[in-house]
Scaffold this active site. Structure first.
Site, mmCIF file in Angstrom:
data_model
loop_
_atom_site.group_PDB
_atom_site.id
_atom_site.type_symbol
_atom_site.label_atom_id
_atom_site.label_comp_id
_atom_site.label_asym_id
_atom_site.label_seq_id
_atom_site.Cartn_x
_atom_site.Cartn_y
_atom_site.Cartn_z
ATOM 1 N N GLY A 1 1.010 -0.900 -0.036
ATOM 2 C CA GLY A 1 -0.246 -0.376 0.563
ATOM 3 C C GLY A 1 0.520 1.225 0.262
ATOM 4 O O GLY A 1 1.393 1.179 0.651
ATOM 5 N N GLY B 1 0.368 4.799 -0.424
ATOM 6 C CA GLY B 1 -1.083 5.445 0.305
ATOM 7 C C GLY B 1 -0.240 6.121 0.927
ATOM 8 O O GLY B 1 1.305 6.663 0.790
ATOM 9 N N GLY C 1 0.627 6.161 4.230
ATOM 10 C CA GLY C 1 1.325 5.919 5.051
ATOM 11 C C GLY C 1 2.533 4.610 4.557
ATOM 12 O O GLY C 1 4.511 5.505 4.573
ATOM 13 N N GLU D 1 -16.304 19.732 1.703
ATOM 14 C CA GLU D 1 -16.240 19.920 0.600
ATOM 15 C C GLU D 1 -16.518 19.743 -1.213
ATOM 16 O O GLU D 1 -16.475 21.067 -1.333
ATOM 17 C CB GLU D 1 -14.011 19.531 0.234
ATOM 18 C CG GLU D 1 -13.384 20.348 1.668
ATOM 19 C CD GLU D 1 -12.297 19.844 1.624
ATOM 20 O OE1 GLU D 1 -11.424 18.813 0.854
ATOM 21 O OE2 GLU D 1 -11.295 20.466 2.365
ATOM 22 N N ASP E 1 -4.983 4.445 8.152
ATOM 23 C CA ASP E 1 -6.665 3.867 8.003
ATOM 24 C C ASP E 1 -6.371 2.530 8.267
ATOM 25 O O ASP E 1 -7.383 2.145 9.144
ATOM 26 C CB ASP E 1 -7.109 3.956 6.457
ATOM 27 C CG ASP E 1 -7.585 5.265 6.043
ATOM 28 O OD1 ASP E 1 -6.816 5.987 7.336
ATOM 29 O OD2 ASP E 1 -8.284 5.855 5.372
#
Ligand SMILES: Cc1cc2nc3c(=O)[nH]c(=O)nc-3n(C[C@H](O)[C@H](O)[C@H](O)COP(=O)(O)OP(=O)(O)OC[C@H]3O[C@@H](n4cnc5c(N)ncnc54)[C@H](O)[C@@H]3O)c2cc1C
Length: 423
Positions: free
Chosen positions: A9, A11, A13, A169, A299
């Site tokens: 992953g 992302g 992190g 947003e 997450d």
């Protein structure tokens, strides 16, 4: 001794773990099912025609090249982990590891509402933003030819569920798209009849923000003509309507769901008793219980600080990634590893032109000052110099000319479940 560290992953992190480990003499294998890092906080701007999708993504092979020697990327989807053999199973091949860092992020949580899942749009992947943009613009094109006023209004009604930063947003950006840009593009439509409805089950927006910023956000959105419904829950949907907990119905062809996320499906393959949202409980040093060589970050990880779970946000994932990288280096050097501690530097959300709310270092900002802070920080954290320039140019262009350049329908049928089922 040189160790092989696999990071699943890439992302927030994953890239920070990789960056921390780069040049430390180990072999670092970056694994992701996409060949790019995605800056998720700006996805809503792609969906509202403000940014090109390429400008919020960065190729992982370019990053790996930058972190040479020792770092390489493999395009693969991790499907499981054999902890006993220390191997990651992927759809491409099996990758052995000495240390493993898992940061596969999260997916949208529909809380078991099948009708909502079937008929709503969400934003997690780059393609989701393109599908949503196509859908919004197609809704207006269809409205042009719709003779029935009620159906025309439903085509121009957008229901957004979730009053967190993403919902706020998106609502602000969408109403500005309609009022400032589409109003000019569609002279044959009365775009003032378009509705953007923001639904929140709580009695306030932006639950993590101080009360005065919540009030400011609510008033500002309402002044911009966003209809904000508090204490309201969407429980079901059909292609042309949204159904509420009290039986109320809003005729609408667009339902956007940003009411929650849960850990990525890979969490279920880790064989641990999951915490709420399917998150993986970790030790104080972010390792998986019983596996000091496996870190879970971002997450996916469930970590309590001062009695409360850390939120699923980019700063938490970033700090966890840096910590995991540093912890591996420390372990290899035989140095002690201090427990992880999240340092909260604040949070922010933009509402619209010249308007945002921000809490930073104990100070609350709102309006223009907060908006400037939001712009600068997002440019700073975006990966890639070219991306920063492109995004900045798009923002300046929009600010001066009220034009969003990316008003493109790239697939006329792709993803338009709503319309297809309405025929
Ligand atoms: C629309 C939106 C707006 C947001 N706005 C904000 C904001 O304003 N501020 C904020 O702080 N946070 C925001 N967030 C949340 C923030 O983006 C996340 O908390 C953060 O991205 C989590 O980082 P991560 O590293 O855990 O996972 P992610 O950044 O989600 O990265 C996970 C990576 O894992 C990869 N992956 C997943 N499964 C596999 C697998 N099985 N095999 C291989 N690769 C896999 C994915 O492709 C992805 O690259 C927003 C999120 C979204 C969706």
């Amino acid at each position: 001794m040189k160790k092989r560290i696999v990071i699943i992953g890439m992302g927030f992190g994953g890239i920070h773990a990789a960056r921390t480990l780069a040049g430390k003499g180990h072999e670092v294998v970056l694994v992701d099912r996409n060949n790019y890092h995605l800056f998720q906080p700006l996805l809503y701007q792609v969906a509202t025609a403000g940014l090109e999708q390429e400008s919020i993504a960065h190729p992982l092979r370019a990053m790996a090249r930058h972190w040479q020697p020792g770092t390489r990327f493999e395009l693969a989807e991790a499907t499981g982990i054999d902890f006993a053999r220390r191997e990651v199973h992927t759809d491409a091949r099996t990758i052995p590891y000495d240390y493993l860092v898992i940061g596969a992020g999260s997916v949208t949580n529909f809380f078991g509402l099948e009708g909502v899942q079937r008929h709503s749009f969400d934003l997690k992947e780059l393609k989701d933003a393109e599908v949503l943009r196509n859908h919004i613009l197609t809704a207006f094109e269809r409205a042009v030819h719709e003779p029935d006023p009620a159906r025309r209004r439903a085509l121009m009604t957008f229901v957004i569920v979730g009053g967190g930063p993403t919902g706020v947003e998106f609502a602000g950006a969408l109403i500005e798209l309609v009022h400032f840009v589409l109003a000019k593009d569609y002279p044959e439509l009365s775009t003032r009849a378009a509705r953007v409805v923001l639904v929140e089950s709580n009695d306030k927006l932006l639950a993590a923000m101080p009360e005065n910023l919540q009030d400011y956000t609510l008033k500002k959105l309402r002044r911009m003509s966003v209809e904000v419904l508090l204490n309201a829950r969407v429980v079901d949907a059909a292609p042309d309507r949204v159904i509420f907990h009290d039986g109320a119905v809003i005729p609408a062809h667009t339902l956007f769901w940003s009411a929650g996320v849960k850990a990525a499906p890979l969490a279920a393959a880790l064989d641990v008793t999951a915490k709420p949202g399917g998150r993986v409980p970790v030790e104080p040093d972010l390792t998986l219980p019983g596996h000091p060589e496996v870190f879970v970050i971002g997450d996916m990880a469930y970590f309590e600080q001062e009695g409360l779970p850390l939120p699923m946000t980019a700063p938490v994932a970033t700090q966890m990634g840096i910590y995991a990288g540093q912890a591996i280096v420390a372990k290899e050097a035989g140095s002690p590893v201090k427990p992880f501690r999240f340092r909260d530097k604040g949070s922010m959300a933009t509402i619209g032109r010249n308007s945002a709310v921000a809490r930073a270092f104990g100070i609350n900002f709102r309006g223009y000052a907060a908006w400037l802070i939001w712009l600068l920080l997002h440019l700073y954290y975006l990966i890639g110099f070219r991306n920063r320039i492109v995004v900045m140019l798009n923002w300046v262009w929009y600010y001066w000319y009220h034009e969003r350049q990316v008003r493109l329908i790239t697939h006329r049928t792709g993803g338009h479940r709503q319309f297809e089922e309405c025929k």
